[in-house]
Design a protein around this motif. Structure first.
Motif, short mmCIF file in Angstrom:
data_model
loop_
_atom_site.label_atom_id
_atom_site.label_comp_id
_atom_site.label_asym_id
_atom_site.label_seq_id
_atom_site.Cartn_x
_atom_site.Cartn_y
_atom_site.Cartn_z
N PHE A 1 0.82 -1.22 0.00
CA PHE A 1 0.00 0.00 0.00
C PHE A 1 0.84 1.26 0.00
CE2 PHE A 1 -2.08 -3.21 2.80
CZ PHE A 1 -2.95 -3.71 1.85
N SER A 2 2.17 1.11 0.07
CA SER A 2 3.00 2.30 0.31
C SER A 2 3.00 3.25 -0.88
CB SER A 2 4.42 1.88 0.64
OG SER A 2 5.00 1.24 -0.46
N LEU B 1 0.42 4.04 -2.56
CA LEU B 1 -0.90 4.67 -2.69
C LEU B 1 -1.01 5.88 -1.78
CD1 LEU B 1 -3.01 1.40 -2.56
CD2 LEU B 1 -1.99 2.52 -4.54
N THR C 1 -2.92 8.49 0.91
CA THR C 1 -3.49 8.14 2.21
C THR C 1 -4.92 7.59 2.14
OG1 THR C 1 -2.26 10.06 2.88
CG2 THR C 1 -3.51 8.95 4.59
N ARG D 1 -5.11 4.29 0.46
CA ARG D 1 -4.40 3.27 1.20
C ARG D 1 -5.34 2.56 2.17
NH1 ARG D 1 0.72 5.48 4.15
NH2 ARG D 1 1.02 6.34 2.07
N THR E 1 -7.97 0.57 0.18
CA THR E 1 -7.42 -0.63 -0.44
C THR E 1 -7.09 -1.67 0.62
OG1 THR E 1 -6.43 0.83 -2.08
CG2 THR E 1 -5.74 -1.46 -2.13
N ARG E 2 -6.59 -1.22 1.75
CA ARG E 2 -6.22 -2.15 2.83
C ARG E 2 -7.45 -2.91 3.31
NH1 ARG E 2 -3.06 0.96 6.69
NH2 ARG E 2 -5.00 1.60 7.67
N THR F 1 5.73 -3.97 6.36
CA THR F 1 5.42 -2.56 6.22
C THR F 1 6.33 -1.75 7.12
OG1 THR F 1 3.71 -0.89 6.51
CG2 THR F 1 3.63 -2.77 7.98
N GLU G 1 -0.49 0.66 10.11
CA GLU G 1 -0.88 -0.38 9.18
C GLU G 1 -0.64 -1.76 9.81
OE1 GLU G 1 -0.18 0.55 5.04
OE2 GLU G 1 0.96 -1.31 4.93
#
Lengths: 520, 347
Positions: B161-162, B164, B166, B169, B172-173, B191, B196
Motif C-alpha cells: 500500500f505504500s 498509494l 493516504t 491506502r 485498499t487495505r 510494512t 498499518e
C-alpha cells in the motif's frame, strides 16, 4: 538490545543485484576486446610507424590544409546546427505556432535523407556548390535534426514551473529562454553538438561530392592510392585523435552537471509563448528550412527520375537483394552482440559493464573509415582469409552501429525488471519459463526497434562498405555512390529513392524513442 | 499446521541482514512485520518466497521443508503467492491474462478469474485493460487477484500500500483484508507503517536492524513493548522518570501503577505512557497541571500542559474531543490522571 550485535543496514537494491554468471562476464570481456580493435589500431600506428616516420607524414602542408578545412567545418557548422536545432525545438515545444504538432514531425524528416544523397541533390541542381560554404550549408541541412530531436525531448522534460518563476521575477520571454531554458539544456546541447561534430568528421560522401577535402575524404583518397599504408594510417590517426579530443572535451564540459526536477507532484504542461505577429516570419523561415533540407534534394531526385528509364538498370535488383542480405545479417549480429552487453549493464551494473559500454561508445564515435582501416589491417595481418569477406563488413557494422542497438535494448530490459520474473516464479513458473513468458515478450519490440535502427543505418553506410566488401558487392549505397560520383546523376536517382525510403522507418523509430524518453 | 521459521539468518554481500529470526504464522492468520527501511523486511519475504535462500536456519510450511541447509525448494514449487510493492504486473499482458498467468486448468479459468475479481472488488470491465491503463489502487487489486488465483497456501505482501495516497491506502487495505479473509489464506505483510501493522495483523512482529525483537498480538506489542525503542517505534510514547516503589512508581504525574517492568532492576528507571492513557479534567482528582495553550485541530483539540518537575518542568500534549474544549483556558490549573498503569524501562 545491548547484548545483540546490531546488524548493518542493507538497501533493497543491493539484495537484488546478484553476480552475473562467469560465462556472461567472459562474453562481455570478449566483446569489449573486439570493440577496442579500432582504438588499438590507431595506437599501433603510432607505435609501429614510429615517431621519426610518423611526424613527417603528419606535419606536412597537405595535412595542415586538411586540418584547417576540417576544423573550420566543425567550428562553423556545429554552432549553426545547434542554433537551428534548438530554435526549431523551442518553437515546436513552447510556442503556439500554428500546426506545431505537424512541424514536430516534419522538422525531423530531413534525417531520412542521407547526407550524401542530400549533397547529390544540391550539387546536381546547382553545380556551383563547393568549398567551405557549400560544405557548411549541406552539413547544417543534413545534421540539424540530430540536435533538434534531443533538444525537443529535453525541452519537453523541463519543469514549466521554473520558467513561470522566472517570469514572476520579471524576466521577458527572451530572458527566460536565455537564463532558464538554455542552461537547463546544457547536456542536450553538448550531446547534440558532439554528435554533429563526430558526423562532420566521419562523413565522406557528402563532402567528396562537392570536392571539399576533409580528413576522411583524404584518408579515402590515400587508401585508394596507396592501400592501408603508413600515409593512410597517419592521416587516420590524426582523424581519430580529433574524435577522441571531441569526446574528452564534451565529457569534461558536461562535468557532474545534473538537472533534475526538484520537488514533488507531476509537472504541469507548459504555458505556450504567444507568437502573434511573429507567426508569419517564423513560418516562412521554417518552410525555407524544410525546403532546403528536404525539398531541394527530393526535387532533384524526382527530376533525375523523370529523365528516362532509370528504373531499368540491370544492377538495381541485385543491389536490393545484396543490401537486404548484408544489412539484415548485420542487424542480427549486432543485436546478438549488444544483448549480453545491455543485459549486463542493466541487470548487473558494475565497473566491467561501464568499461564495456565505454569501449563501444568510443569505437562507435570513430569514423567508419577508421573502423574499416583497422579491420583491413587486422584481417590482412592476422587472418587473411577474412579479408574482403561479408563477415568483415558485418563486423564493421557491429562496431559502428552497436550503440543504436544498445539504446533500444537497454530501455527494453529496464522495462522488464527482475521483479516481474519473480512474480512469475511465485505464480508457479520455473525460472526459464518465467524468462520466456515474461522477459522475452517484453523485449521483443525493443529488439525489433534496435535491429531496424542498425539495419537502416547499415543500408546508408558507405565508407566501410566500400573498403571491406568483397569485390563485386553492390549495395544501394555503393551503387548510388559509383553512379553519382561519376556524374551519372540519373542512374543514381533510383538508388537515392530507395535509400530515402529505407531511412523513413528508422527516423520514425528515433522520433518515437525521443518522445518516450521525455515522457518518463 | 503453519509457516515456521527457525533461527533464520542471511547475509548479502558479506553484510548480515537478518539474524536468528524465529517466527510461527498460524494457518489462515494474518501477520504483519513492521520495521524501518533497511531493517531486513523485504529480505525476510524473499527468503520465504524462495527468491533468496537463508545462510542458516530453516523454513517449513505445513511440515514440509522449504529451505534448510542445502535443501531448497525452488520458488515456483512452493505454492506461495507474492505481491510486490509496485504490483509487478506484466506490462505486456492484459488484466485478464495477468490474473490467469498462474492458472493451469483451462476449463476452470474463467470461473476462477471471476471469483478472485469478486474477492478483491475488481470491476470485470477492467479485465480487458492493460496495467498502464489502471490507477495505483486498481493495480494493487489486480496484483492481489493474480496472487490469489492459483489458491496459494500463503500470500506475502511487500509494502503493497505504500505507493498509494493516504485515502486510497486505507480503502485498499480494507478491501485486501476482506479478500484475504474470504480466501482464508495465511498472510504475511511487511510494512514500515506502524498503524498499518497494528490494524492489519492477528500477529505483529517488530523487526529492528535484522532482528525480530518482538512478536505478539497487536494489543500486546503496543501496550507492552520489550524496550523503549520499540515502544517509540510503534506509536507516540511519553517517557517520565520515576522512582520505583513496589508495585507503584512515583513521578511528576503522581503515583503510577506498574503494569509491566522491563527495567531489569536498574536504579534509574523511566515509565512509558501512551497519550490515550492520559485523562485531563478541570475537576479536583489527580495531579495539578498548568494549561499552556488550547488549539483546535479539526475534530480534536490539543491541550498543552506543563507539570512542575524537579529538574525542569515537563510538557505534555493531550488530545481531547472538541466538545470538551470549553473546559480549558490557557493559564488555568487542571488535573491529570494516568489510567491503566505504565511500563518501566531503564533510563
Amino acid at each position: 538490545m545491548a547484548m545483540t550485535p546490531a546488524l548493518q543496514r542493507v538497501g533493497r537494491a543491493e539484495g537484488r543485484s546478484r553476480r552475473p554468471s562467469l560465462a556472461l562476464i567472459v562474453l562481455g570481456g570478449a566483446i569489449a576486446l573486439i570493440t577496442l580493435v579500432p582504438v588499438g589500431y590507431v595506437l599501433s600506428i603510432a607505435v609501429e610507424v614510429g615517431g621519426s616516420q610518423l611526424l613527417p607524414l603528419v606535419f606536412r602542408p597537405k595535412v595542415g590544409e586538411l586540418l584547417v578545412n576540417t576544423m573550420l567545418l566543425v567550428a562553423v557548422a556545429t554552432p549553426l546546427c545547434l542554433a537551428v536545432g534548438i530554435g526549431a525545438a523551442w518553437l515546436v515545444e513552447r510556442t503556439d505556432l500554428p500546426g506545431r504538432r505537424l512541424w514536430a514531425v516534419l522538422l525531423a524528416a530531413p534525417l531520412a535523407i542521407p547526407a550524401f544523397v542530400s549533397s547529390y541533390g544540391w550539387v546536381s541542381a546547382i553545380s556551383g556548390i563547393q568549398g567551405l560554404g557549400g560544405a557548411v550549408m549541406i552539413a547544417v541541412f543534413a545534421y540539424y535534426p540530430l540536435v533538434y530531436l534531443p533538444a525537443a525531448a529535453a525541452i519537453r522534460g523541463l519543469d514549466p514551473a521554473l520558467e513561470e518563476s522566472a517570469r514572476s521575477l520579471g524576466c521577458s520571454t527572451w530572458a527566460v529562454f536565455i537564463r532558464v531554458v538554455l542552461p537547463q539544456l546544457r547536456l542536450a546541447i553538448l550531446g547534440g553538438g558532439l554528435i554533429v561534430a563526430l558526423h562532420l568528421l566521419a562523413e565522406y560522401g557528402a563532402f567528396a561530392m562537392i570536392r571539399f577535402d576533409t580528413f576522411t575524404t583524404a584518408v579515402m583518397v590515400q587508401y585508394q592510392a596507396t592501400f592501408a599504408g603508413p600515409a593512410a594510417g597517419a592521416l587516420g590517426a590524426v582523424l581519430a585523435s580529433l574524435c577522441l579530443v571531441l569526446l574528452i572535451l564534451e565529457a569534461s564540459a558536461r562535468g557532474r552537471a545534473r538537472y533534475a526536477r526538484v520537488g514533488s507532484g507531476a509537472p504541469r504542461s507548459a504555458t505556450l509563448v504567444r507568437m502573434k505577429l511573429w507567426n508569419l516570419p517564423v513560418l516562412l523561415g521554417l518552410i525555407a528550412l524544410l525546403g532546403a533540407a528536404a525539398g531541394v534534394p527530393l526535387a532533384s531526385v524526382a527530376r533525375w527520375l523523370g529523365t528516362g528509364d532509370t528504373w531499368a538498370q540491370a544492377e538495381l535488383g541485385s543491389a536490393v537483394v545484396q543490401t537486404a542480405l548484408l544489412v539484415s545479417a548485420g542487424a542480427l549480429l549486432t543485436i546478438l552482440i549488444a544483448l549480453p552487453v545491455a543485459w549486463l549493464s542493466v541487470r548487473h551494473p558494475s565497473r566491467l559493464t561501464k568499461a564495456i559500454e565505454g569501449a563501444t561508445y568510443v569505437t562507435s564515435s570513430l569514423p567508419g573509415i577508421i573502423v574499416a582501416l583497422a579491420l583491413v589491417t587486422l584481417t590482412i595481418r592476422l587472418i587473411p582469409s577474412l579479408y574482403q569477406t561479408p563477415f568483415t563488413v558485418l563486423l564493421a557494422y557491429v562496431l559502428i552501429f552497436i550503440p543504436r542497438a544498445l539504446v533500444s535494448l537497454r530501455a527494453g530490459i529496464a522495462q522488464a525488471p527482475v521483479g516481474l520474473e519473480e512474480a512469475a516464479r511465485a505464480l508457479g513458473r520455473s525460472p526459464i519459463q518465467a524468462r520466456m513468458r515474461v522477459t522475452v515478450p517484453i523485449l521483443v519490440p525493443s529488439i525489433a526497434a534496435g535491429a531496424a535502427l542498425v539495419a537502416l543505418g547499415a543500408a546508408n553506410e558507405l565508407t566501410a562498405t566500400l573498403l571491406l566488401a568483397p569485390n563485386g558487392t553492390r549495395t544501394l549505397a555503393t551503387q548510388f555512390w559509383s553512379a553519382s560520383s561519376s556524374l551519372h546523376y540519373a542512374d543514381a536517382a533510383p538508388y537515392a529513392v530507395l535509400l530515402i525510403a529505407l531511412s523513413v522507418p528508422a527516423v520514425a523509430i528515433m522520433f518515437l524513442q525521443s518522445r518516450k524518453v521525455a515522457r518518463r | 499446521m503453519a509457516l515456521i521459521l527457525e533461527a533464520v539468518s542471511k547475509s548479502l554481500g558479506g553484510t548480515p541482514v537478518l539474524g536468528d529470526i524465529s517466527l510461527r504464522v498460524g494457518a489462515g492468520t494474518r501477520t504483519a512485520i513492521v520495521g524501518s527501511s533497511g531493517s531486513g523486511k523485504s529480505t525476510l519475504l524473499r527468503l520465504i518466497a524462495g527468491f533468496d535462500h537463508p545462510d542458516s536456519g530453516q523454513i517449513s510450511l505445513d511440515g514440509q521443508t522449504l529451505a534448510a541447509h542445502s535443501e531448497r525448494m525452488p520458488a515456483h514449487r512452493r505454492g506461495i503467492g507474492y505481491v510486490a510493492q509496485d504490483g509487478a504486473l506484466f506490462p505486456h499482458l492484459t488484466v485478464r491474462q495477468n490474473i490467469a498467468f498462474g492458472l493451469h486448468d483451462r476449463s476452470a479459468k474463467l470461473d476462477r478469474i471471476r471469483h478472485v475479481c469478486d474477492l478483491v472488488g475488481l470491476d470485470e470491465a477492467m479485465l480487458g485493460r492493460f496495467p498502464d491503463e489502471l490507477s495505483g489502487g486498481q493495480q494493487q487489486r489486480v496484483a492481489l487477484a493474480r496472487a490469489l488465483a492459483p489458491s496459494p497456501k500463503v500470500i506475502l505482501l511487500d509494502e503493497p500500500f505504500s505507493a498509494l495516497d493516504t485515502n486510497l491506502r486505507a480503502q485498499t487495505r480494507r478491501a485486501v483484508v476482506q479478500a484475504l479473509d474470504g480466501a482464508n489464506v495465511t498472510t504475511i505483510l511487511v510494512t514500515h507503517d506502524q498503524d498499518e501493522a497494528l490494524t492489519f495483523g492477528h500477529q505483529v512482529g517488530v523487526l529492528e536492524r535484522g532482528r525480530l525483537v518482538q512478536a505478539g498480538s497487536p494489543e500486546e506489542v503496543y501496550d507492552h513493548p520489550v524496550d523503549a525503542e520499540t515502544a517509540e517505534f510503534l506509536g507516540t510514547a511519553i517517557f517520565v522518570p520515576v522512582t520505583v516503589n513496589g508495585e507503584y512508581a512515583d513521578s511528576v504525574l503522581g503515583r503510577l501503577r506498574v503494569r509491566h517492568d522491563e527495567s531489569g532492576g536498574r536504579a534509574l528507571v523511566k515509565a512509558m505512557i501512551r497519550p490515550d492513557q492520559l485523562h485531563v479534567s478541570a475537576g479536583p482528582d489527580g495531579t495539578p497541571v498548568e494549561v499552556g495553550s488550547v488549539s483546535s485541530s479539526g475534530a480534536q483539540t490539543e491541550v498543552l500542559l506543563r507539570v512542575a518537575g524537579r529538574p525542569a518542568p515537563v510538557e505534555l500534549s493531550v488530545l481531547i474531543p472538541r466538545h470538551r474544549a470549553h473546559e480549558f483556558r490557557p493559564g488555568m490549573t487542571a488535573t491529570i490522571e494516568v489510567q491503566d498503569g505504565v511500563v518501566l524501562y531503564p533510563r
